[in-house]
Each structure stands twice: as structure tokens, then as C-alpha cells.
Enzyme design. Sequence first.
Site, PDB file in Angstrom:
ATOM      1  N   TYR A 145       6.019 -13.822 -14.885  1.00  0.00           N
ATOM      2  CA  TYR A 145       5.034 -12.872 -14.390  1.00  0.00           C
ATOM      3  C   TYR A 145       3.626 -13.350 -14.741  1.00  0.00           C
ATOM      4  O   TYR A 145       2.718 -13.325 -13.899  1.00  0.00           O
ATOM      5  CB  TYR A 145       5.279 -11.488 -14.973  1.00  0.00           C
ATOM      6  CG  TYR A 145       4.273 -10.450 -14.503  1.00  0.00           C
ATOM      7  CD1 TYR A 145       4.255 -10.028 -13.181  1.00  0.00           C
ATOM      8  CD2 TYR A 145       3.339  -9.909 -15.388  1.00  0.00           C
ATOM      9  CE1 TYR A 145       3.331  -9.084 -12.742  1.00  0.00           C
ATOM     10  CE2 TYR A 145       2.413  -8.964 -14.961  1.00  0.00           C
ATOM     11  CZ  TYR A 145       2.412  -8.562 -13.636  1.00  0.00           C
ATOM     12  OH  TYR A 145       1.489  -7.633 -13.210  1.00  0.00           O
TER      13      TYR A 145
ATOM     14  N   GLY B 287      -2.050   0.481  -4.447  1.00  0.00           N
ATOM     15  CA  GLY B 287      -2.274   0.236  -3.035  1.00  0.00           C
ATOM     16  C   GLY B 287      -2.526   1.510  -2.255  1.00  0.00           C
ATOM     17  O   GLY B 287      -3.373   1.548  -1.356  1.00  0.00           O
TER      18      GLY B 287
ATOM     19  N   GLY C 267       1.399   3.628  -5.699  1.00  0.00           N
ATOM     20  CA  GLY C 267       0.611   3.068  -6.792  1.00  0.00           C
ATOM     21  C   GLY C 267      -0.824   2.761  -6.412  1.00  0.00           C
ATOM     22  O   GLY C 267      -1.481   3.513  -5.692  1.00  0.00           O
TER      23      GLY C 267
ATOM     24  N   SER D   9      -4.097  -9.924 -13.597  1.00  0.00           N
ATOM     25  CA  SER D   9      -3.652  -9.015 -14.657  1.00  0.00           C
ATOM     26  C   SER D   9      -4.013  -9.596 -16.022  1.00  0.00           C
ATOM     27  O   SER D   9      -4.140 -10.821 -16.183  1.00  0.00           O
ATOM     28  CB  SER D   9      -2.128  -8.837 -14.566  1.00  0.00           C
ATOM     29  OG  SER D   9      -1.610  -8.217 -15.716  1.00  0.00           O
TER      30      SER D   9
ATOM     31  N   ALA E 129       0.796  -1.225   0.000  1.00  0.00           N
ATOM     32  CA  ALA E 129       0.000   0.000   0.000  1.00  0.00           C
ATOM     33  C   ALA E 129       0.826   1.272   0.000  1.00  0.00           C
ATOM     34  O   ALA E 129       0.265   2.361   0.069  1.00  0.00           O
ATOM     35  CB  ALA E 129      -0.927  -0.002   1.221  1.00  0.00           C
ATOM     36  N   ASN E 130       2.160   1.154  -0.090  1.00  0.00           N
ATOM     37  CA  ASN E 130       2.990   2.354   0.010  1.00  0.00           C
ATOM     38  C   ASN E 130       3.319   2.950  -1.359  1.00  0.00           C
ATOM     39  O   ASN E 130       4.435   3.362  -1.629  1.00  0.00           O
ATOM     40  CB  ASN E 130       4.276   2.066   0.794  1.00  0.00           C
ATOM     41  CG  ASN E 130       5.072   0.934   0.199  1.00  0.00           C
ATOM     42  OD1 ASN E 130       4.508   0.006  -0.369  1.00  0.00           O
ATOM     43  ND2 ASN E 130       6.394   0.995   0.320  1.00  0.00           N
TER      44      ASN E 130
END
Length: 279
Positions: A151, A14, A12, A124, A9-10
Site C-alpha cells: 500500500y 469521492g 467516502g 497518503s 466517487a460512490n
Amino acid sequence: MTTYIVTGANGGLGEVVTRRLAATGGRVVMACRDVDGARRIADGIDGDVTVGKLDLADLDSVRAFADTVDEVDVLVNNAGLMYVPLTRTKQGFEMQFGVNHLGHFALTGLLLDRLTDRVVAVSSVAHRQNFRWRMDDPNYEHRRYLRTEAYGQSKLANMMFARELQRRFETAGSAKKAYYVHPGVSATGLFARTDTPLDAVLKPAVSLLNNPPEKAAEALVLAATDPDLDPHPWWGPTQLMQSRGPVGKCPTTSTSKDEAKWAELWDVSERLTGVSYPL
């Protein structure tokens, strides 16, 4: 008051999701590896926002964070890495599979008895990039490493995990729900972490398809807050190859719908993490 945990959450998505959830009057726990950075963001958000230390690349950290949680209503598994060179987590997992899927699998399982409402997994459009679904070698120990494929494997795993978890909830007669969503193509810090020549291709492409973080977060917030949302579809932007636009139901690959592969992934995930679900 609804309690939310948002991983990664730090910055983007989030960070945007945290701000939106705090604005609803909920209590939000920012579960982040960069605690200092998360606290700087938390200090600028009105509402009940706290920070917890969580490094998804280390299962010891996942367990330590889970031990600090008394109860959570909604778990938003947002954190992720994209297209990084071959590196490994503390326990030796391929980094993208380890962080994007296995860390979240372990966290969800460890919190399941204290989870009251729902889990939100962030997948995604890149789930379509996995052409060699190989749960006999999920950590690329015996095959050539392809970062885009790895990914895609991790994002396909996020989707399969949520689908299998929802199936298990329903089989157990549980009212809990598992959602899987996608943000489209958004120019967040995720695209700045490859540190490879791919950046020269990715960044111009993202600028053309870009779904700004404020819009990209809509599917995540919808799945975290809507009490009547159907957990079975894949929710996300619906326009321009699902890169942007209004949130709706999106198509997924035939592989992602294979229940035998869901079960295979589940078995591998329990074995690698040592976390078993009571479902």
C-alpha cells in the site's frame, strides 16, 4: 462550465468531493466500478452529475471509459484500495499497485490530449511505509508480499507520478498542472475493505486520529478548484502527524523527492500499461 471526473466517487471522499464540485456549478462525472451504487448517490445530488463505468483493476475497462470522454478539465484520481491480501488485477498486477497507481496512470495518459487544466493525485501519509522501493519487482512476483508495504508503495507511486507529470508539463511548456494531496486519516470505506485481523487495530486507531470525510476532502477540492494553487508542495492536513487539521504544505520523504526514481517508475508504468504519454 468546468468538467470534472472523480474516480471512486460512490462513497467516502469521492462522494464528498463530488458533492462539493457539483455545488460549484461544475459538471461532475462519477467514474466508478459500482455503477448502480454511484447512480443512487448521483440521484441525491443537486447539479449536473453523471456516472461512468470504470474498473481500475482492468485496463480494458480503463480504455473503454476513456473512449467515452470528449473533454475533461480536471481529473481527480481518488479511487483506491488499502491493505488487501495478495490479489491481482485482470492484467496480473498486484492489486494495490494496479488500482491505486497503474489504473490511474493509464487513465491519465489516455485522457491527456482531452485534459484542459489539471490532474489531482491522492497520496497518503502511508507513503512512508514503503521501505523497499523495488521497481524491478513492483507486483511482488519474486519477494514476500507485505500488504502495508505494498500500500505504501502505491501511495508513494501516486506522489512520484504527480511530481514527474508536473515536471514534464513544465519541460513541455504546458500550462496544465499535476497536484498531489492527501486527506489525512479518515474513517471512510477504505478501512473496511481489508477483511483481516488488521481491522481490529486500524479501526480504533482511526477513531482516535479521524479526520471526518467532510474535512478530509478539503485538500482534494482545493487542488481541483484553486486556480492559483502551487502544484509543487504536498497539500493536506497539517496537524497530529498530518492526520487532521487545516490544509497546508506537508513534508514528504527523501525517496519521494528522488527524480531518478520518478523516471524509473514512469518507465515501468508505461511498459506495464502500454500507455505512453506525449510529453
